[in-house]
Design a protein around this motif. Structure first.
Motif, PDB file in Angstrom:
ATOM      1  N   ALA A   6     -36.232   4.127 -95.659  1.00  0.00           N
ATOM      2  CA  ALA A   6     -36.165   3.862 -97.088  1.00  0.00           C
ATOM      3  C   ALA A   6     -34.983   2.952 -97.387  1.00  0.00           C
ATOM      4  O   ALA A   6     -33.942   3.029 -96.726  1.00  0.00           O
ATOM      5  CB  ALA A   6     -36.029   5.168 -97.854  1.00  0.00           C
ATOM      6  N   SER A   7     -35.149   2.121 -98.381  1.00  0.00           N
ATOM      7  CA  SER A   7     -34.069   1.232 -98.795  1.00  0.00           C
ATOM      8  C   SER A   7     -34.257   0.837-100.250  1.00  0.00           C
ATOM      9  O   SER A   7     -35.320   1.084-100.843  1.00  0.00           O
ATOM     10  CB  SER A   7     -34.049  -0.029 -97.915  1.00  0.00           C
ATOM     11  OG  SER A   7     -35.253  -0.755 -98.061  1.00  0.00           O
ATOM     12  N   SER A  21     -38.102   0.591-101.229  1.00  0.00           N
ATOM     13  CA  SER A  21     -39.095   0.309-100.189  1.00  0.00           C
ATOM     14  C   SER A  21     -39.068   1.417 -99.152  1.00  0.00           C
ATOM     15  O   SER A  21     -38.001   1.976 -98.865  1.00  0.00           O
ATOM     16  CB  SER A  21     -38.800  -1.022 -99.497  1.00  0.00           C
ATOM     17  OG  SER A  21     -38.856  -2.096-100.393  1.00  0.00           O
ATOM     18  N   CYS A  22     -40.222   1.715 -98.604  1.00  0.00           N
ATOM     19  CA  CYS A  22     -40.320   2.721 -97.553  1.00  0.00           C
ATOM     20  C   CYS A  22     -41.299   2.214 -96.507  1.00  0.00           C
ATOM     21  O   CYS A  22     -42.471   1.985 -96.825  1.00  0.00           O
ATOM     22  CB  CYS A  22     -40.794   4.046 -98.112  1.00  0.00           C
ATOM     23  SG  CYS A  22     -41.058   5.333 -96.861  1.00  0.00           S
ATOM     24  N   THR A  23     -40.819   2.038 -95.291  1.00  0.00           N
ATOM     25  CA  THR A  23     -41.668   1.581 -94.204  1.00  0.00           C
ATOM     26  C   THR A  23     -41.837   2.700 -93.194  1.00  0.00           C
ATOM     27  O   THR A  23     -40.849   3.272 -92.727  1.00  0.00           O
ATOM     28  CB  THR A  23     -41.073   0.344 -93.521  1.00  0.00           C
ATOM     29  OG1 THR A  23     -40.968  -0.709 -94.470  1.00  0.00           O
ATOM     30  CG2 THR A  23     -41.949  -0.110 -92.362  1.00  0.00           C
ATOM     31  N   VAL A  93     -30.843  11.183-105.549  1.00  0.00           N
ATOM     32  CA  VAL A  93     -31.141  10.644-104.228  1.00  0.00           C
ATOM     33  C   VAL A  93     -32.661  10.618-104.107  1.00  0.00           C
ATOM     34  O   VAL A  93     -33.326  11.633-104.354  1.00  0.00           O
ATOM     35  CB  VAL A  93     -30.527  11.488-103.097  1.00  0.00           C
ATOM     36  CG1 VAL A  93     -30.932  10.926-101.738  1.00  0.00           C
ATOM     37  CG2 VAL A  93     -29.005  11.527-103.229  1.00  0.00           C
ATOM     38  N   TYR A  94     -33.189   9.472-103.764  1.00  0.00           N
ATOM     39  CA  TYR A  94     -34.630   9.302-103.638  1.00  0.00           C
ATOM     40  C   TYR A  94     -35.020   9.310-102.161  1.00  0.00           C
ATOM     41  O   TYR A  94     -34.373   8.641-101.337  1.00  0.00           O
ATOM     42  CB  TYR A  94     -35.078   8.001-104.299  1.00  0.00           C
ATOM     43  CG  TYR A  94     -35.089   8.076-105.799  1.00  0.00           C
ATOM     44  CD1 TYR A  94     -33.897   8.112-106.528  1.00  0.00           C
ATOM     45  CD2 TYR A  94     -36.287   8.140-106.504  1.00  0.00           C
ATOM     46  CE1 TYR A  94     -33.898   8.206-107.905  1.00  0.00           C
ATOM     47  CE2 TYR A  94     -36.312   8.230-107.891  1.00  0.00           C
ATOM     48  CZ  TYR A  94     -35.108   8.259-108.588  1.00  0.00           C
ATOM     49  OH  TYR A  94     -35.123   8.359-109.954  1.00  0.00           O
ATOM     50  N   TYR A  95     -36.088  10.041-101.858  1.00  0.00           N
ATOM     51  CA  TYR A  95     -36.583  10.155-100.491  1.00  0.00           C
ATOM     52  C   TYR A  95     -38.047   9.714-100.447  1.00  0.00           C
ATOM     53  O   TYR A  95     -38.802  10.005-101.372  1.00  0.00           O
ATOM     54  CB  TYR A  95     -36.538  11.603-100.009  1.00  0.00           C
ATOM     55  CG  TYR A  95     -35.170  12.218 -99.954  1.00  0.00           C
ATOM     56  CD1 TYR A  95     -34.618  12.840-101.070  1.00  0.00           C
ATOM     57  CD2 TYR A  95     -34.424  12.187 -98.776  1.00  0.00           C
ATOM     58  CE1 TYR A  95     -33.362  13.412-101.017  1.00  0.00           C
ATOM     59  CE2 TYR A  95     -33.168  12.765 -98.715  1.00  0.00           C
ATOM     60  CZ  TYR A  95     -32.652  13.372 -99.845  1.00  0.00           C
ATOM     61  OH  TYR A  95     -31.401  13.947 -99.782  1.00  0.00           O
ATOM     62  N   THR A 120     -32.009   7.558-100.355  1.00  0.00           N
ATOM     63  CA  THR A 120     -31.300   6.386-100.878  1.00  0.00           C
ATOM     64  C   THR A 120     -30.845   6.716-102.292  1.00  0.00           C
ATOM     65  O   THR A 120     -31.626   7.196-103.118  1.00  0.00           O
ATOM     66  CB  THR A 120     -32.183   5.125-100.829  1.00  0.00           C
ATOM     67  OG1 THR A 120     -31.424   3.993-101.254  1.00  0.00           O
ATOM     68  CG2 THR A 120     -33.452   5.238-101.661  1.00  0.00           C
ATOM     69  N   GLN A 121     -29.577   6.491-102.554  1.00  0.00           N
ATOM     70  CA  GLN A 121     -28.985   6.895-103.832  1.00  0.00           C
ATOM     71  C   GLN A 121     -29.331   5.889-104.924  1.00  0.00           C
ATOM     72  O   GLN A 121     -29.152   4.671-104.738  1.00  0.00           O
ATOM     73  CB  GLN A 121     -27.462   7.003-103.703  1.00  0.00           C
ATOM     74  CG  GLN A 121     -26.748   7.332-105.001  1.00  0.00           C
ATOM     75  CD  GLN A 121     -26.982   8.758-105.460  1.00  0.00           C
ATOM     76  OE1 GLN A 121     -26.898   9.699-104.672  1.00  0.00           O
ATOM     77  NE2 GLN A 121     -27.278   8.932-106.747  1.00  0.00           N
TER      78      GLN A 121
END
Length: 126
Positions: A6-7, A21-23, A93-95, A120-121
């Motif tokens: 995640a970013s 984004s999440c790959t 915080v996002y996951y 990601t905060q």
């Protein structure tokens, strides 16, 4: 090994925008969902949005409807969360997480998602 990267978090003023984004890699599910969850210290993790790869079923938490948009690039196994009109109460915080299509995952429950990326905060200042 299944991995999710995640970013995209950061600090933004109220009313601003961010795109997460999440790959995902290393998995072989045919029918799955990738979701975004968020959590504040001392609170339980809540489902924000998810999207499925087969028919593009989408879910949004009521408080983000009309402001957040989830999309996917299946060829890249990447899911995006465009967050507009951000509010201080979106500070978490996002996951991102991956799970097979099940009743639990379609309910947006954390129990439906087996694999998790690092958080990601996202901080929204007033």
């Amino acid at each position: 090994e299944i991995q999710l990267q995640a970013s995209g978090g950061g600090l933004v003023q109220a009313g601003g925008s961010l795109r997460l984004s999440c790959t995902a890699s290393g998995f072989t599910f045919d029918d799955y969902a990738i979701g975004w969850f968020r959590q504040a210290p001392g609170r339980s993790r809540e489902g924000v949005s998810y999207i499925t790869n087969t028919d593009g079923t989408i879910y949004y938490l009521d408080s983000v409807k009309g402001r957040f948009t989830i999309s996917s690039d299946n060829a890249k196994n990447t899911v995006y969360l465009q967050m507009n009109s951000l509010k201080p109460e979106d500070t978490f915080v996002y996951y991102c997480a991956l799970g097979p299509r099940t009743i639990q995952s379609m309910l947006g429950s954390t129990r439906g998602y087996e694999y998790w990326g690092q958080g990601t905060q996202v901080t929204v200042s007033s």
